[in-house]
Write a protein that holds these residues in place. Sequence first.
Motif, PDB file in Angstrom:
ATOM      1  N   SER A 114      34.563  53.405 -38.732  1.00  9.27           N
ATOM      2  CA  SER A 114      33.215  53.083 -39.189  1.00  9.27           C
ATOM      3  C   SER A 114      32.834  51.715 -38.637  1.00  9.27           C
ATOM      4  O   SER A 114      33.696  50.962 -38.161  1.00  9.27           O
ATOM      5  N   GLY A 115      31.540  51.420 -38.696  1.00 12.54           N
ATOM      6  CA  GLY A 115      31.076  50.096 -38.310  1.00 12.54           C
ATOM      7  C   GLY A 115      30.394  50.026 -36.954  1.00 12.54           C
ATOM      8  O   GLY A 115      29.885  48.965 -36.575  1.00 12.54           O
ATOM      9  N   GLY A 116      30.367  51.123 -36.232  1.00 11.59           N
ATOM     10  CA  GLY A 116      29.674  51.111 -34.951  1.00 11.59           C
ATOM     11  C   GLY A 116      28.168  51.064 -35.142  1.00 11.59           C
ATOM     12  O   GLY A 116      27.659  51.173 -36.251  1.00 11.59           O
ATOM     13  N   GLY A 117      27.451  50.893 -34.030  1.00 11.48           N
ATOM     14  CA  GLY A 117      26.006  50.864 -34.104  1.00 11.48           C
ATOM     15  C   GLY A 117      25.393  50.228 -32.886  1.00 11.48           C
ATOM     16  O   GLY A 117      26.054  50.057 -31.851  1.00 11.48           O
ATOM     17  N   LEU A 118      24.136  49.888 -33.018  1.00 12.95           N
ATOM     18  CA  LEU A 118      23.354  49.269 -31.943  1.00 12.95           C
ATOM     19  C   LEU A 118      23.199  47.786 -32.243  1.00 12.95           C
ATOM     20  O   LEU A 118      22.807  47.408 -33.360  1.00 12.95           O
ATOM     21  N   VAL A 119      23.498  46.965 -31.250  1.00  9.21           N
ATOM     22  CA  VAL A 119      23.400  45.519 -31.427  1.00  9.21           C
ATOM     23  C   VAL A 119      22.907  44.904 -30.130  1.00  9.21           C
ATOM     24  O   VAL A 119      23.141  45.453 -29.047  1.00  9.21           O
ATOM     25  N   LEU A 134      29.797  42.912 -34.194  1.00 11.21           N
ATOM     26  CA  LEU A 134      30.059  44.097 -35.001  1.00 11.21           C
ATOM     27  C   LEU A 134      31.496  44.043 -35.481  1.00 11.21           C
ATOM     28  O   LEU A 134      32.361  43.473 -34.805  1.00 11.21           O
ATOM     29  N   THR A 185      29.476  48.562 -24.272  1.00 14.40           N
ATOM     30  CA  THR A 185      28.971  49.841 -24.766  1.00 14.40           C
ATOM     31  C   THR A 185      29.958  50.951 -24.466  1.00 14.40           C
ATOM     32  O   THR A 185      30.367  51.156 -23.318  1.00 14.40           O
ATOM     33  N   THR A 223      33.731  55.972 -32.787  1.00 15.20           N
ATOM     34  CA  THR A 223      32.470  55.432 -33.288  1.00 15.20           C
ATOM     35  C   THR A 223      31.732  54.777 -32.123  1.00 15.20           C
ATOM     36  O   THR A 223      32.332  54.062 -31.314  1.00 15.20           O
ATOM     37  N   GLN A 224      30.448  55.058 -32.034  1.00 14.86           N
ATOM     38  CA  GLN A 224      29.659  54.586 -30.901  1.00 14.86           C
ATOM     39  C   GLN A 224      29.243  53.138 -31.101  1.00 14.86           C
ATOM     40  O   GLN A 224      28.725  52.763 -32.163  1.00 14.86           O
ATOM     41  N   VAL A 225      29.451  52.338 -30.068  1.00 12.37           N
ATOM     42  CA  VAL A 225      28.958  50.967 -30.019  1.00 12.37           C
ATOM     43  C   VAL A 225      28.018  50.867 -28.823  1.00 12.37           C
ATOM     44  O   VAL A 225      28.411  51.181 -27.702  1.00 12.37           O
ATOM     45  N   THR A 226      26.796  50.454 -29.081  1.00  4.10           N
ATOM     46  CA  THR A 226      25.812  50.291 -28.022  1.00  4.10           C
ATOM     47  C   THR A 226      25.282  48.864 -28.053  1.00  4.10           C
ATOM     48  O   THR A 226      24.803  48.407 -29.097  1.00  4.10           O
TER      49      THR A 226
END
Length: 119
Positions: A7-12, A18, A90, A113-116
Amino acid sequence: QVQLVESGGGLVQAGGSLRLSCAASGSIVSINAMGWYRQAPGKQRELVATITGSGSTNYADSAKGRFTISRDNAKFTVYLQMNSLKPEDTAVYYCTAELYTSDYVGDYWGQGTQVTVSS
């Protein structure tokens, strides 16, 4: 049944931070090494950082000085604090753990988990 859930991925935005978490659950006796890998589109999966049961860490050159891996042995959880993020960070980030159950020892992987990171 053992599961690793990230958990904890996202767009930044570039320069941001993150914190990823990965919790292992199931019939776990103990966990040895834990780590984070990532895979960007069109590229092979690559090591980001690892941490042993005693807390020794290892980082990819791209992560040194910006990322910090840590773990909570009581919670069977590994973390990845990522600072000063760059667009080239990314990727889909996967956690892994070498863990022992009552009848098996081996490597398990999370679903990713996706990190962008936007520029």
